[in-house]
Design a protein around this motif. Sequence first.
Motif, PDB file in Angstrom:
ATOM      1  N   PRO A 135       1.015  -1.178   0.127  1.00 27.96           N
ATOM      2  CA  PRO A 135      -0.095   0.129  -0.139  1.00 27.96           C
ATOM      3  C   PRO A 135       0.834   1.186   0.157  1.00 27.96           C
ATOM      4  CG  PRO A 135       0.108  -1.121   2.083  1.00 27.96           C
ATOM      5  CD  PRO A 135       0.668  -1.949   1.365  1.00 27.96           C
ATOM      6  N   LYS A 138      -1.193   4.840  -0.851  1.00 29.10           N
ATOM      7  CA  LYS A 138      -1.717   5.292   0.561  1.00 29.10           C
ATOM      8  C   LYS A 138      -0.573   5.800   1.222  1.00 29.10           C
ATOM      9  CE  LYS A 138      -5.286   3.210   2.114  1.00 29.10           C
ATOM     10  NZ  LYS A 138      -6.439   4.321   2.168  1.00 29.10           N
ATOM     11  N   VAL A 140       2.277   7.271   0.417  1.00 29.95           N
ATOM     12  CA  VAL A 140       2.773   8.461   0.039  1.00 29.95           C
ATOM     13  C   VAL A 140       1.748   9.539   0.066  1.00 29.95           C
ATOM     14  CG1 VAL A 140       3.519   9.585  -2.268  1.00 29.95           C
ATOM     15  CG2 VAL A 140       4.490   7.539  -1.298  1.00 29.95           C
ATOM     16  N   GLU A 142      -1.246   9.713   1.808  1.00 34.11           N
ATOM     17  CA  GLU A 142      -1.978  10.136   3.017  1.00 34.11           C
ATOM     18  C   GLU A 142      -0.830   9.674   4.248  1.00 34.11           C
ATOM     19  OE1 GLU A 142      -5.539   7.897   3.451  1.00 34.11           O
ATOM     20  OE2 GLU A 142      -5.478   7.381   1.262  1.00 34.11           O
ATOM     21  N   GLY A 143      -0.129   8.673   4.458  1.00 30.19           N
ATOM     22  CA  GLY A 143       0.654   8.461   5.383  1.00 30.19           C
ATOM     23  C   GLY A 143       1.780   9.487   5.678  1.00 30.19           C
ATOM     24  N   MET A 144       2.198  10.081   4.515  1.00 30.41           N
ATOM     25  CA  MET A 144       3.211  11.153   4.298  1.00 30.41           C
ATOM     26  C   MET A 144       2.971  12.465   4.082  1.00 30.41           C
ATOM     27  SD  MET A 144       6.548   9.101   4.240  1.00 30.41           S
ATOM     28  CE  MET A 144       7.472   9.973   3.455  1.00 30.41           C
ATOM     29  N   ALA A 145       1.602  12.546   4.360  1.00 33.18           N
ATOM     30  CA  ALA A 145       0.917  13.931   3.807  1.00 33.18           C
ATOM     31  C   ALA A 145       1.327  15.232   4.484  1.00 33.18           C
ATOM     32  CB  ALA A 145      -0.462  14.044   3.908  1.00 33.18           C
ATOM     33  N   ALA A 146       2.093  14.901   5.856  1.00 30.85           N
ATOM     34  CA  ALA A 146       2.610  16.091   6.443  1.00 30.85           C
ATOM     35  C   ALA A 146       4.255  16.402   6.038  1.00 30.85           C
ATOM     36  CB  ALA A 146       3.128  15.784   8.076  1.00 30.85           C
ATOM     37  N   ASN A 147       4.723  15.669   5.005  1.00 29.71           N
ATOM     38  CA  ASN A 147       6.002  15.805   4.512  1.00 29.71           C
ATOM     39  C   ASN A 147       6.286  16.574   3.049  1.00 29.71           C
ATOM     40  OD1 ASN A 147       7.782  13.914   6.434  1.00 29.71           O
ATOM     41  ND2 ASN A 147       5.878  13.251   6.275  1.00 29.71           N
ATOM     42  N   GLY A 210       4.114  11.995  -4.951  1.00 29.94           N
ATOM     43  CA  GLY A 210       4.918  12.524  -3.874  1.00 29.94           C
ATOM     44  C   GLY A 210       5.326  14.105  -3.886  1.00 29.94           C
ATOM     45  N   VAL A 288       9.643  12.751   8.436  1.00 32.83           N
ATOM     46  CA  VAL A 288      10.008  11.526   8.955  1.00 32.83           C
ATOM     47  C   VAL A 288      10.949  10.891   8.737  1.00 32.83           C
ATOM     48  CG1 VAL A 288       8.974  10.365   6.790  1.00 32.83           C
ATOM     49  CG2 VAL A 288       8.596   9.261   9.096  1.00 32.83           C
ATOM     50  N   THR A 291      11.384   6.025   5.229  1.00 28.64           N
ATOM     51  CA  THR A 291      10.634   4.831   5.100  1.00 28.64           C
ATOM     52  C   THR A 291      10.676   3.912   4.158  1.00 28.64           C
ATOM     53  OG1 THR A 291       8.758   6.051   4.690  1.00 28.64           O
ATOM     54  CG2 THR A 291       9.041   6.334   6.738  1.00 28.64           C
ATOM     55  N   VAL A 326      -8.904  12.382  -0.763  1.00 22.33           N
ATOM     56  CA  VAL A 326      -7.742  12.426  -1.053  1.00 22.33           C
ATOM     57  C   VAL A 326      -7.624  12.780  -2.603  1.00 22.33           C
ATOM     58  CG1 VAL A 326      -5.726  11.100  -0.916  1.00 22.33           C
ATOM     59  CG2 VAL A 326      -7.177  10.561   0.820  1.00 22.33           C
ATOM     60  N   GLY A 330      -2.391  13.361  -4.612  1.00 25.31           N
ATOM     61  CA  GLY A 330      -1.939  13.604  -3.458  1.00 25.31           C
ATOM     62  C   GLY A 330      -2.000  15.252  -3.204  1.00 25.31           C
TER      63      GLY A 330
ATOM     64  N   ASN B  25       5.445  23.121   7.080  1.00 23.78           N
ATOM     65  CA  ASN B  25       4.884  22.749   5.600  1.00 23.78           C
ATOM     66  C   ASN B  25       3.236  23.133   5.536  1.00 23.78           C
ATOM     67  OD1 ASN B  25       7.395  21.615   5.286  1.00 23.78           O
ATOM     68  ND2 ASN B  25       6.685  19.529   5.949  1.00 23.78           N
ATOM     69  N   ILE B  29       0.515  21.213   3.195  1.00 20.51           N
ATOM     70  CA  ILE B  29      -0.481  20.562   3.631  1.00 20.51           C
ATOM     71  C   ILE B  29      -1.872  21.042   3.240  1.00 20.51           C
ATOM     72  CG2 ILE B  29      -1.601  19.983   5.983  1.00 20.51           C
ATOM     73  CD1 ILE B  29       1.165  19.941   7.054  1.00 20.51           C
ATOM     74  N   ARG B  32      -2.150  19.679  -0.200  1.00 18.09           N
ATOM     75  CA  ARG B  32      -2.753  18.381  -0.202  1.00 18.09           C
ATOM     76  C   ARG B  32      -4.124  18.070   0.255  1.00 18.09           C
ATOM     77  NH1 ARG B  32       0.794  13.999  -0.898  1.00 18.09           N
ATOM     78  NH2 ARG B  32       3.025  14.502  -0.539  1.00 18.09           N
ATOM     79  N   PRO B 135       3.773   4.637   8.770  1.00 10.72           N
ATOM     80  CA  PRO B 135       2.107   4.635   8.654  1.00 10.72           C
ATOM     81  C   PRO B 135       1.794   3.179   8.648  1.00 10.72           C
ATOM     82  CG  PRO B 135       3.041   5.265   6.557  1.00 10.72           C
ATOM     83  CD  PRO B 135       4.289   5.322   7.537  1.00 10.72           C
ATOM     84  N   TYR B 294       8.776  -0.042   7.304  1.00 14.47           N
ATOM     85  CA  TYR B 294      10.114   0.084   8.046  1.00 14.47           C
ATOM     86  C   TYR B 294      10.486   1.590   8.090  1.00 14.47           C
ATOM     87  CZ  TYR B 294      15.121   0.815   7.853  1.00 14.47           C
ATOM     88  OH  TYR B 294      16.455   1.397   8.022  1.00 14.47           O
ATOM     89  N   ALA B 302       9.718  12.778  13.218  1.00 18.47           N
ATOM     90  CA  ALA B 302       9.294  11.811  12.442  1.00 18.47           C
ATOM     91  C   ALA B 302       7.900  11.098  13.212  1.00 18.47           C
ATOM     92  CB  ALA B 302      10.233  10.405  13.053  1.00 18.47           C
ATOM     93  N   ILE B 308       0.507  14.288  12.460  1.00 22.56           N
ATOM     94  CA  ILE B 308       0.008  15.291  11.409  1.00 22.56           C
ATOM     95  C   ILE B 308      -0.973  14.439  10.200  1.00 22.56           C
ATOM     96  CG2 ILE B 308       0.415  17.097   9.742  1.00 22.56           C
ATOM     97  CD1 ILE B 308       2.677  17.768  11.353  1.00 22.56           C
ATOM     98  N   ARG B 316     -10.301  16.123   7.151  1.00 25.16           N
ATOM     99  CA  ARG B 316     -10.983  15.957   5.804  1.00 25.16           C
ATOM    100  C   ARG B 316     -12.392  15.571   6.418  1.00 25.16           C
ATOM    101  NH1 ARG B 316      -6.231  13.378   3.131  1.00 25.16           N
ATOM    102  NH2 ARG B 316      -5.888  14.664   1.383  1.00 25.16           N
TER     103      ARG B 316
END
Lengths: 434, 434
Positions: A135, A138, A140, A142-147, A210, A288, A291, A326, A330, B25, B29, B32, B135, B294, B302, B308, B316
């Motif tokens: 996944p 998802k 990139v 959503e999980g990384m949306a703060a980055n 991304g 982050v 990952t 979403v 992204g 960011n 954000i 996004r 995530p 990972y 992180a 966030i 949302r």
Amino acid sequence: MKEVNVGICGLGTVGGGTFNVLERNAKLITGRTGINIRVARVATRTPRTDINLGDIPFSTDVFDVVNDASIDVVVELIGGYDTARELVLAAIENGKHVVTANKALIAVHGNEIFEAAAKKNVIVSYEAGVAGGIPVIKAVREGMAANRVDWIAGIINGTGNYILTEMRAGREFAEVLKEAQDLGYAEADPTFDVEGIDAAHKLTILASAGFGVPLQFEKAYTEGISEITPYDIAHAEVLGYRIKHLGIARRREGGIELRVHPTLVPRSHLIAQVDGVLNAVLVDGDAVGQTMYYGPGAGDEATASAVIADIIDAARAVASSSNQRVPYLGFEPEAMENLPVLPMEDIQSAYYLRITAMDHPGVLAKIASVLSEHGINIESIMQKESEFKDGRIPVIILTHTVQERQMNRAIEELEALSDIDGRVVRIRAENFEG
Amino acid sequence: MKEVNVGICGLGTVGGGTFNVLERNAKLITGRTGINIRVARVATRTPRTDINLGDIPFSTDVFDVVNDASIDVVVELIGGYDTARELVLAAIENGKHVVTANKALIAVHGNEIFEAAAKKNVIVSYEAGVAGGIPVIKAVREGMAANRVDWIAGIINGTGNYILTEMRAGREFAEVLKEAQDLGYAEADPTFDVEGIDAAHKLTILASAGFGVPLQFEKAYTEGISEITPYDIAHAEVLGYRIKHLGIARRREGGIELRVHPTLVPRSHLIAQVDGVLNAVLVDGDAVGQTMYYGPGAGDEATASAVIADIIDAARAVASSSNQRVPYLGFEPEAMENLPVLPMEDIQSAYYLRITAMDHPGVLAKIASVLSEHGINIESIMQKESEFKDGRIPVIILTHTVQERQMNRAIEELEALSDIDGRVVRIRAENFEG
């Protein structure tokens, strides 16, 4: 209970897997969603006798699915470009949400498709198109949306990774490719896989999701693995590196790098340990850090897992009439940056060079001086005893990071030296440190 | 543009990181989400001079945040059990969505919190509580939603993993722990980390989200790494295994296994290569197979990345007034299975045994016969030359999978043999094959 009707177009490997998993785990999926996700129509050109559709309406024309007023979500699993594009655009025109596993379609026609979908306010999702069951879209989107995502690097073609893994035992490319074809890992025409085109499709999508830039598949650089030799693999290992066929996307000042090519990666890095047909995607975000997402990049039920995750997300939106979703890539369309893909000469990389030199005094000094004149710093150098017994010696060099333009000029000059025999072998290297 | 107001409770490591990343960011954000996510109030007992809050309302009483009518999403980053529980329940009572990084709170009080939240129809999310910036909750609850999750195994405590990684160089536990404390990786009181309690909090949450069972932290089995010796680490390596402090949750007939303990894992498996303070979680689903996630399990920004991501998901939902959300523990409350945690004696595992035997004829036969009588099959056995020079020899055995009850009885019988000196060292092993 709310009910959402799904229409499946295409009942091949992924279509069959999707149907089977939806049936087998129906109760579990309802438990996770509170929604009855019903397969309400199936269409496929070639019916399958091994799948029992029960009384689900069936036809051989996939356009029957997009024209069925009861269908909420169209699942495009027919593959290819032209019919798939027509089918998806017709589904959107009819106000249906779309789930697809078709990376080629999204990489090549995605900008057009997302624009049409935005007008009709429908979802188009494509998790299964990138790295199969992992996944990672998802992660990139959503999980990384703060980055601020700075770079993405992935082993995103299982066939190529299987071949390079087997070649570590000293076997030649052609022999392993043949074996991969016999095992069904590689197609009869392996071009898409071994030349990096399939990986470039996936990388194009990952980069856009991304970085928030339009899809620019036609600008992606691709270089295959067919020229890689067991000799270079072995010498890379001695230097502490492993050769992987990586897709690399990197945000730079004024543009993005978008490239698929054989790449030396440090053996100590986790991605070097991803072997066989498995996939892994490394994502670096400013908050982050690094990952990694790992798993099967292909297979009927593995890919179905991603298709169904997208169906579930779409079903939640249908059941709640939510407009707050979403974004396709992204980012909201107006927040997309119109960054170009940088020409390959502008990318930055470290390099593995293998130079066949005549065993004359001073040849090493000449090589070093050419590199130095082009601003190229040497990280390590290996001059081997001549194994050719003919006065030629291999010189293997690992450089620090430099612009590809400088390296091209240096290689041109090196190849013009009378002390150098034939072409310089050049493989790019990444340390994942910047 | 829609606006969502966030209140941050706690401005320590994670709170400060969250504030900083939200500020840095902010534009990205909004790009996004199409939503202006505003920090509208901050409360912390100990103000920080290194963070410029500008004109954001600030107080030292965190309850000011949950009582502020303008706040849509309360972010609980104060840690601990009692005040955090009160704060979160008060936020829910006031109809606010909650984002927390507090694994202990969710593992211990989650059932109560989610029940209260369901009544008020608000979100409570906790991505940052499990494996920091990775995530993995999103992957399990959404990415794997098509799957029956069969097992989850993770390196989910960075301190413990750092210590075991360093011990591979032959160093003793106590020495490395001291170093980890000096480096700030381990607390002055390291109990939570090295005895597996922190990992059990996270594992409890992962298991519930994966399997759809209530949180049962008090039933989790924990065994720490303080008894692990460089000697056993080295011998595990010879057998092709690496010792990791794993959290393992497995769905079995009639119950779930929930256990944290040192575990031998095959060195060839990717999870064996996860070193230092990094985290990784393996998830096995019936459709997708094995996937792994990972990255950094701790750190200010992180962890903020995960906090966030949860804030964005909640924003949302606020902006769309959506009721169709991802359930707290991945499953709708009525779909949760009331599966018990199995007693430790009922779990199944392979085992590494180190037995100190007297160098008498027939001692090996006696050991083998005790194991055989309890239905324990030997995978490999290593009898070393006596290094003690005192008539005692170490015998190292790797067994096939067997029920822990059988192993306990066999060890009891082995320790009663006159030919065996002292206790039998036992470390569980996993092959990730079932």
